[in-house]
Write a protein that holds these residues in place. Structure first.
Motif, PDB file in Angstrom:
ATOM      1  N   MET A   1       0.850  -1.164   0.000  1.00 35.19           N
ATOM      2  CA  MET A   1       0.000   0.000   0.000  1.00 35.19           C
ATOM      3  C   MET A   1       0.906   1.240   0.000  1.00 35.19           C
ATOM      4  O   MET A   1       1.892   1.293   0.725  1.00 35.19           O
ATOM      5  CB  MET A   1      -0.901  -0.021   1.245  1.00 35.19           C
ATOM      6  CG  MET A   1      -1.809   1.163   1.357  1.00 35.19           C
ATOM      7  SD  MET A   1      -2.849   1.216   2.856  1.00 35.19           S
ATOM      8  CE  MET A   1      -3.932  -0.164   2.638  1.00 35.19           C
ATOM      9  N   LEU A   5      -2.003   6.295   0.629  1.00 25.80           N
ATOM     10  CA  LEU A   5      -3.200   5.516   0.970  1.00 25.80           C
ATOM     11  C   LEU A   5      -3.187   5.073   2.427  1.00 25.80           C
ATOM     12  O   LEU A   5      -4.213   5.111   3.116  1.00 25.80           O
ATOM     13  CB  LEU A   5      -3.325   4.302   0.054  1.00 25.80           C
ATOM     14  CG  LEU A   5      -3.724   4.570  -1.385  1.00 25.80           C
ATOM     15  CD1 LEU A   5      -3.695   3.281  -2.188  1.00 25.80           C
ATOM     16  CD2 LEU A   5      -5.110   5.185  -1.439  1.00 25.80           C
ATOM     17  N   HIS A   6      -2.010   4.659   2.884  1.00 26.52           N
ATOM     18  CA  HIS A   6      -1.876   4.216   4.271  1.00 26.52           C
ATOM     19  C   HIS A   6      -2.217   5.364   5.228  1.00 26.52           C
ATOM     20  O   HIS A   6      -2.949   5.176   6.211  1.00 26.52           O
ATOM     21  CB  HIS A   6      -0.460   3.702   4.532  1.00 26.52           C
ATOM     22  CG  HIS A   6      -0.249   3.240   5.939  1.00 26.52           C
ATOM     23  ND1 HIS A   6      -0.809   2.093   6.442  1.00 26.52           N
ATOM     24  CD2 HIS A   6       0.438   3.799   6.970  1.00 26.52           C
ATOM     25  CE1 HIS A   6      -0.480   1.952   7.702  1.00 26.52           C
ATOM     26  NE2 HIS A   6       0.288   2.983   8.052  1.00 26.52           N
ATOM     27  N   ALA A   8      -4.106   8.011   4.587  1.00 23.52           N
ATOM     28  CA  ALA A   8      -5.540   8.303   4.476  1.00 23.52           C
ATOM     29  C   ALA A   8      -6.357   7.278   5.268  1.00 23.52           C
ATOM     30  O   ALA A   8      -7.322   7.634   5.957  1.00 23.52           O
ATOM     31  CB  ALA A   8      -5.964   8.304   3.007  1.00 23.52           C
ATOM     32  N   TYR A   9      -5.966   6.025   5.183  1.00 24.84           N
ATOM     33  CA  TYR A   9      -6.652   4.970   5.922  1.00 24.84           C
ATOM     34  C   TYR A   9      -6.532   5.205   7.430  1.00 24.84           C
ATOM     35  O   TYR A   9      -7.526   5.099   8.168  1.00 24.84           O
ATOM     36  CB  TYR A   9      -6.079   3.597   5.544  1.00 24.84           C
ATOM     37  CG  TYR A   9      -6.661   2.472   6.352  1.00 24.84           C
ATOM     38  CD1 TYR A   9      -7.939   1.997   6.095  1.00 24.84           C
ATOM     39  CD2 TYR A   9      -5.938   1.895   7.396  1.00 24.84           C
ATOM     40  CE1 TYR A   9      -8.482   0.975   6.855  1.00 24.84           C
ATOM     41  CE2 TYR A   9      -6.476   0.874   8.155  1.00 24.84           C
ATOM     42  CZ  TYR A   9      -7.746   0.421   7.883  1.00 24.84           C
ATOM     43  OH  TYR A   9      -8.285  -0.590   8.640  1.00 24.84           O
ATOM     44  N   GLN A  10      -5.335   5.491   7.904  1.00 22.95           N
ATOM     45  CA  GLN A  10      -5.113   5.732   9.330  1.00 22.95           C
ATOM     46  C   GLN A  10      -5.936   6.923   9.830  1.00 22.95           C
ATOM     47  O   GLN A  10      -6.490   6.885  10.927  1.00 22.95           O
ATOM     48  CB  GLN A  10      -3.620   5.948   9.625  1.00 22.95           C
ATOM     49  CG  GLN A  10      -2.772   4.711   9.442  1.00 22.95           C
ATOM     50  CD  GLN A  10      -3.223   3.548  10.310  1.00 22.95           C
ATOM     51  OE1 GLN A  10      -3.614   3.717  11.459  1.00 22.95           O
ATOM     52  NE2 GLN A  10      -3.206   2.351   9.742  1.00 22.95           N
ATOM     53  N   SER A  12      -8.771   7.976   8.546  1.00 24.07           N
ATOM     54  CA  SER A  12     -10.191   7.599   8.570  1.00 24.07           C
ATOM     55  C   SER A  12     -10.504   6.703   9.770  1.00 24.07           C
ATOM     56  O   SER A  12     -11.571   6.813  10.367  1.00 24.07           O
ATOM     57  CB  SER A  12     -10.611   6.934   7.260  1.00 24.07           C
ATOM     58  OG  SER A  12      -9.990   5.684   7.115  1.00 24.07           O
ATOM     59  N   VAL A  13      -9.566   5.841  10.141  1.00 24.74           N
ATOM     60  CA  VAL A  13      -9.753   5.000  11.328  1.00 24.74           C
ATOM     61  C   VAL A  13      -9.838   5.870  12.570  1.00 24.74           C
ATOM     62  O   VAL A  13     -10.740   5.713  13.405  1.00 24.74           O
ATOM     63  CB  VAL A  13      -8.601   3.969  11.454  1.00 24.74           C
ATOM     64  CG1 VAL A  13      -8.599   3.314  12.832  1.00 24.74           C
ATOM     65  CG2 VAL A  13      -8.701   2.910  10.370  1.00 24.74           C
ATOM     66  N   SER A  16     -13.145   7.775  12.603  1.00 22.36           N
ATOM     67  CA  SER A  16     -14.307   6.927  12.894  1.00 22.36           C
ATOM     68  C   SER A  16     -14.375   6.569  14.375  1.00 22.36           C
ATOM     69  O   SER A  16     -15.459   6.536  14.954  1.00 22.36           O
ATOM     70  CB  SER A  16     -14.306   5.673  12.028  1.00 22.36           C
ATOM     71  OG  SER A  16     -13.208   4.847  12.334  1.00 22.36           O
TER      72      SER A  16
END
Length: 108
Positions: A1, A5-6, A8-10, A12-13, A16
């Protein structure tokens, strides 16, 4: 990844967890769920372990015949209770909890 992207994912986690999972309404539901499941487990386990008591008999009568609450072993009795509770929908568990606690009585 890719690092982008990594990242952005972190993000979003983290977002949330802070805005969804720690929201008061979500936490309140989770707290109620712990209380409901815990109470049902405690009361029904006590009932199958002491079926000679009148209150136990009333609780046991709520359990479908497909669950062997009169198994010969303690393990079998507790497994029947766990199987019964794990098969409940959320709505059914809440309804049963309310009835057992006297919060929802049938019309007289």
């Amino acid at each position: 990844m890719s690092p982008l992207l990594h990242d952005a994912y972190q993000k979003s986690v983290k977002l949330s967890y802070s805005r969804i999972y720690k929201n008061n309404s979500v936490v309140d539901i989770e707290l109620a769920g712990f209380k409901i499941i815990g109470t049902l487990l405690d009361l029904l386990t006590e009932a199958v372990m002491n079926p000679e008591k009148k209150y136990s008999q009333l609780l046991i009568n709520r359990i479908s015949d497909q669950y062997d609450v009169s198994a010969s072993s303690t393990y079998g009795k507790i497994q029947a209770v766990i199987d019964y509770i794990s098969g409940m929908t959320d709505v059914y568990a809440v309804d049963l909890y309310r009835k057992i606690n006297g919060n929802k009585l049938p019309a007289v």
